[in-house]
Scaffold this motif. Structure first.
Motif, PDB file in Angstrom:
ATOM      1  N   LYS A  32      -2.329  -0.598  -3.941  1.00 49.33           N
ATOM      2  CA  LYS A  32      -3.327   0.244  -3.266  1.00 49.33           C
ATOM      3  C   LYS A  32      -2.712   1.603  -2.938  1.00 49.33           C
ATOM      4  N   VAL A  33      -3.532   2.642  -3.099  1.00 50.25           N
ATOM      5  CA  VAL A  33      -3.078   4.010  -2.773  1.00 50.25           C
ATOM      6  C   VAL A  33      -4.010   4.558  -1.696  1.00 50.25           C
ATOM      7  N   LYS A  34      -3.429   4.996  -0.591  1.00 47.04           N
ATOM      8  CA  LYS A  34      -4.205   5.454   0.560  1.00 47.04           C
ATOM      9  C   LYS A  34      -3.810   6.892   0.914  1.00 47.04           C
ATOM     10  N   ALA A  35      -4.820   7.733   1.115  1.00 45.28           N
ATOM     11  CA  ALA A  35      -4.559   9.146   1.455  1.00 45.28           C
ATOM     12  C   ALA A  35      -4.406   9.303   2.966  1.00 45.28           C
ATOM     13  N   ASN A  36      -3.447  10.150   3.368  1.00 46.46           N
ATOM     14  CA  ASN A  36      -3.260  10.483   4.790  1.00 46.46           C
ATOM     15  C   ASN A  36      -3.129  12.001   4.910  1.00 46.46           C
ATOM     16  N   THR A  87       0.849  -1.186   0.000  1.00 45.67           N
ATOM     17  CA  THR A  87       0.000   0.000   0.000  1.00 45.67           C
ATOM     18  C   THR A  87       0.883   1.233   0.000  1.00 45.67           C
ATOM     19  N   LEU A  88       0.577   2.194  -0.885  1.00 42.26           N
ATOM     20  CA  LEU A  88       1.303   3.461  -0.938  1.00 42.26           C
ATOM     21  C   LEU A  88       0.482   4.509  -0.182  1.00 42.26           C
ATOM     22  N   CYS A  89       1.081   5.141   0.846  1.00 45.40           N
ATOM     23  CA  CYS A  89       0.408   6.190   1.621  1.00 45.40           C
ATOM     24  C   CYS A  89       0.982   7.541   1.208  1.00 45.40           C
ATOM     25  N   VAL A  90       0.098   8.460   0.797  1.00 47.61           N
ATOM     26  CA  VAL A  90       0.534   9.770   0.318  1.00 47.61           C
ATOM     27  C   VAL A  90      -0.442  10.846   0.799  1.00 47.61           C
ATOM     28  N   HIS A  91      -0.082  12.089   0.525  1.00 51.74           N
ATOM     29  CA  HIS A  91      -0.960  13.232   0.791  1.00 51.74           C
ATOM     30  C   HIS A  91      -2.201  13.119  -0.129  1.00 51.74           C
ATOM     31  N   PRO A  92      -3.391  13.593   0.336  1.00 56.85           N
ATOM     32  CA  PRO A  92      -4.605  13.484  -0.496  1.00 56.85           C
ATOM     33  C   PRO A  92      -4.466  14.087  -1.893  1.00 56.85           C
ATOM     34  N   GLY A 138      -8.187  10.081 -14.129  1.00 52.18           N
ATOM     35  CA  GLY A 138      -8.186   9.634 -15.542  1.00 52.18           C
ATOM     36  C   GLY A 138      -8.575   8.175 -15.699  1.00 52.18           C
ATOM     37  N   LEU A 139      -8.989   7.830 -16.926  1.00 52.09           N
ATOM     38  CA  LEU A 139      -9.388   6.452 -17.236  1.00 52.09           C
ATOM     39  C   LEU A 139      -8.189   5.518 -17.155  1.00 52.09           C
ATOM     40  N   ILE A 140      -7.099   5.929 -17.783  1.00 54.63           N
ATOM     41  CA  ILE A 140      -5.840   5.177 -17.660  1.00 54.63           C
ATOM     42  C   ILE A 140      -4.989   5.945 -16.651  1.00 54.63           C
ATOM     43  N   SER A 141      -5.257   5.695 -15.410  1.00 54.17           N
ATOM     44  CA  SER A 141      -4.583   6.454 -14.347  1.00 54.17           C
ATOM     45  C   SER A 141      -3.151   5.962 -14.137  1.00 54.17           C
ATOM     46  N   ARG A 142      -2.408   6.721 -13.349  1.00 56.53           N
ATOM     47  CA  ARG A 142      -1.056   6.324 -12.997  1.00 56.53           C
ATOM     48  C   ARG A 142      -1.087   4.983 -12.255  1.00 56.53           C
ATOM     49  N   GLN A 143      -2.105   4.775 -11.418  1.00 53.93           N
ATOM     50  CA  GLN A 143      -2.251   3.517 -10.688  1.00 53.93           C
ATOM     51  C   GLN A 143      -2.450   2.341 -11.645  1.00 53.93           C
TER      52      GLN A 143
END
Length: 516
Positions: free
Chosen positions: A492-496, A461-466, A475-480
């Motif tokens: 997984k990307v989680k906002a903190n 899981t990647l935790c980053v700023h919102p 986007g449809l083809i997002s970075r994720q």
């Protein structure tokens, strides 16, 4: 009024917080390396005589010579010098002063060159600790303070605190002390001795006499500029001076200090021994009792008050300036005077606390909000004076001037307590700039290569700023989605919200942080 003492002990020393009704009112730092505490007695050597100042500079081992004024020599300095010479020469054997013939008092308007000479040895006591660029200030009028009495050598006078009003009690205390004090020693009876019995008074006085005997034993062998007799530590000094029935708890976080304090409280006030508690909670002691937050909010340049008003506190070399601002407290013209009066009263209460808390000394100028009614100015002055009653430092308050300024002088014996409340920005590290945000994703992807490819971690899981989370998922083809195609697994990307804009962390499948 409920009082608590919170003691945070560390290898470098101890920080002592005094709370009244859960509010922080005094903060003291006791450093193990501090060898110049008020009350310590040193064997000083006269380095310079300054006739123009009517003072002398004394070597007590500090980097700057200490200052001794003629008026601080004490009336019986000749007896002190005589005793020092005889004890160090081996001709005086008694531990007390019964065998010493006292000299005449020195002339109050005399010259220091008539009393001291260069390179002469003289026992001196620290009256003020080193402050700013100045060395310690000294006194040769020695005294040893206890809980109930103060022992004054080379005197026969018994003085009683003016705060003890009852003539019957004053007479009783005087008779107790007269019966037990040794010859050529004076005694000052302190306020807390009111109502105390013969046993307690005698024990306290005998402890002080024992300290004087230690001084006499060490005097012959002590080298010049070295300490002869040390004051007890700051914690014990504080307890000695302020401990009373109002205290409910003394919390300590260090077992060895806990045992020392419990033993000391047992000696000076056995009925209060059970209030000493050892802090066993895993949270730091200051955080657990809310002291840390109060320190951060009380020591900044701006101090907010409960009603929306605030104080601005500035320091200069010569004085301290406190400006009272009403902030968002607004009022119409009809009650503007009443509003100013209420804000000023609120500010006066906080100012009295700030002076004790920061141990601000010297001259303090307070700019209150202008009030036009003389009765309000008089009432504010009386209110400030009442709030300052609990301040143990000597102080004088002048009535408000027609410009609304109040001048306060407050005794300064230690350096002002100054705590930096601003913190270095964790993102820019105090530089004021952060690295380019366009490189942030590159940093994250470089870590993916290490974690997923080299370490073969699964389900991270990647935790980053919102803001960064929104950028990664947009986007449809997002970075994720691109990462999924590239690394073959969904990240997984989680906002903190507590993260800084460029801060990121990785968690494994057990939600444990992956150390990079």
């Amino acid at each position: 009024m409920i009082k608590e003492l919170i003691i945070d002990s560390t290898p470098a020393g101890a920080t002592i917080a005094l709370l009244q009704d859960k509010q922080l009112v005094e903060l003291h730092k006791e450093q193990i390396s501090n060898n110049y505490t008020v009350g310590d007695i040193y064997l000083g050597r006269v380095k310079k005589i300054m006739p123009g100042l009517n003072a002398a500079f004394i070597d007590v081992g500090y980097e700057k010579d200490a200052f001794l004024h003629y008026l601080d020599l004490g009336p019986q300095v000749q007896s002190l010098l005589k005793l020092t010479k005889q004890v160090r020469g081996g001709s005086y054997q008694s531990k007390l002063l019964d065998a010493l013939k006292l000299e005449n008092d020195i002339n109050k308007s005399g010259k220091i060159s008539e009393v001291l000479t260069k390179n002469q040895l003289i026992p001196v006591q620290i009256a003020k600790e080193p402050i700013s660029t100045k060395g310690p200030r000294l006194s040769a009028d020695l005294s040893i303070a206890g809980r109930y009495v103060v022992l004054v050598p080379f005197s026969d006078v018994i003085s009683i605190s003016k705060k003890i009003k009852s003539n019957t009690e004053r007479t009783r205390l005087r008779k107790i002390v007269e019966g037990i004090k040794p010859a050529n020693f004076g005694v000052i009876i302190r306020t807390v001795s009111e109502g105390k019995g013969v046993t307690e008074m005698q024990k306290d006085l005998l402890d002080l006499i024992s300290k004087w005997e230690s001084f006499m034993l060490r005097l012959p062998a002590t080298e010049p500029a070295k300490k002869i007799l040390g004051e007890i530590d700051r914690t014990s000094t504080l307890l000695r001076d302020i401990l009373n029935a109002d205290f409910q708890h003394i919390h300590v976080n260090e077992p060895s200090i806990f045992e020392e304090i419990k033993s000391y409280v047992h000696d000076i006030s056995p009925d209060l021994e059970n209030i000493v508690r050892l802090h066993k909670h895993r949270d730091p002691i200051f955080e657990h009792y809310g002291v840390e937050k109060q320190i951060k909010s009380a020591f900044g340049k701006t101090v907010n008050l409960a009603g929306g008003a605030y104080l601005v506190i500035e320091h200069t070399e010569a004085l301290h300036v406190i400006d009272v601002n009403s902030g968002n407290r607004t009022a119409n013209k009809e009650n503007q005077e009443d509003n100013a009066f209420q804000v000023n009263k609120e500010a006066a209460r906080e100012i009295a606390r700030q002076l004790r808390l920061r141990d601000m000394g010297g001259i303090v100028v307070v700019d209150f909000i202008d009030m036009h009614k003389p009765t309000n100015r008089k009432e504010l002055f009386d209110y400030l004076r009442d709030e300052m009653v609990h301040d143990r430092a000597k102080h004088t308050i002048l009535p408000p001037s027609k410009f609304g300024l109040v001048q306060i002088t407050r005794q300064r014996v230690r350096p002002e307590m100054n705590i930096v409340t601003n913190e270095v920005c964790p993102t820019c590290k105090g530089t004021g700039t952060i690295r380019s945000s366009i490189l942030l994703i590159d940093d994250i992807e470089n870590n993916f290569n290490y974690i997923l490819v080299e370490q073969n971690e699964k389900s991270i899981t990647l935790c980053v700023h919102p803001y960064i989370e929104a950028y990664i998922k947009q986007g449809l083809i997002s970075r994720q989605m691109k990462w999924y195609f590239k690394y073959g697994q969904w990240i997984k990307v989680k906002a903190n919200p507590s993260y800084q804009i460029t801060e990121f962390r990785f968690l494994n499948a057990k939600d444990e942080e992956i150390k990079l």
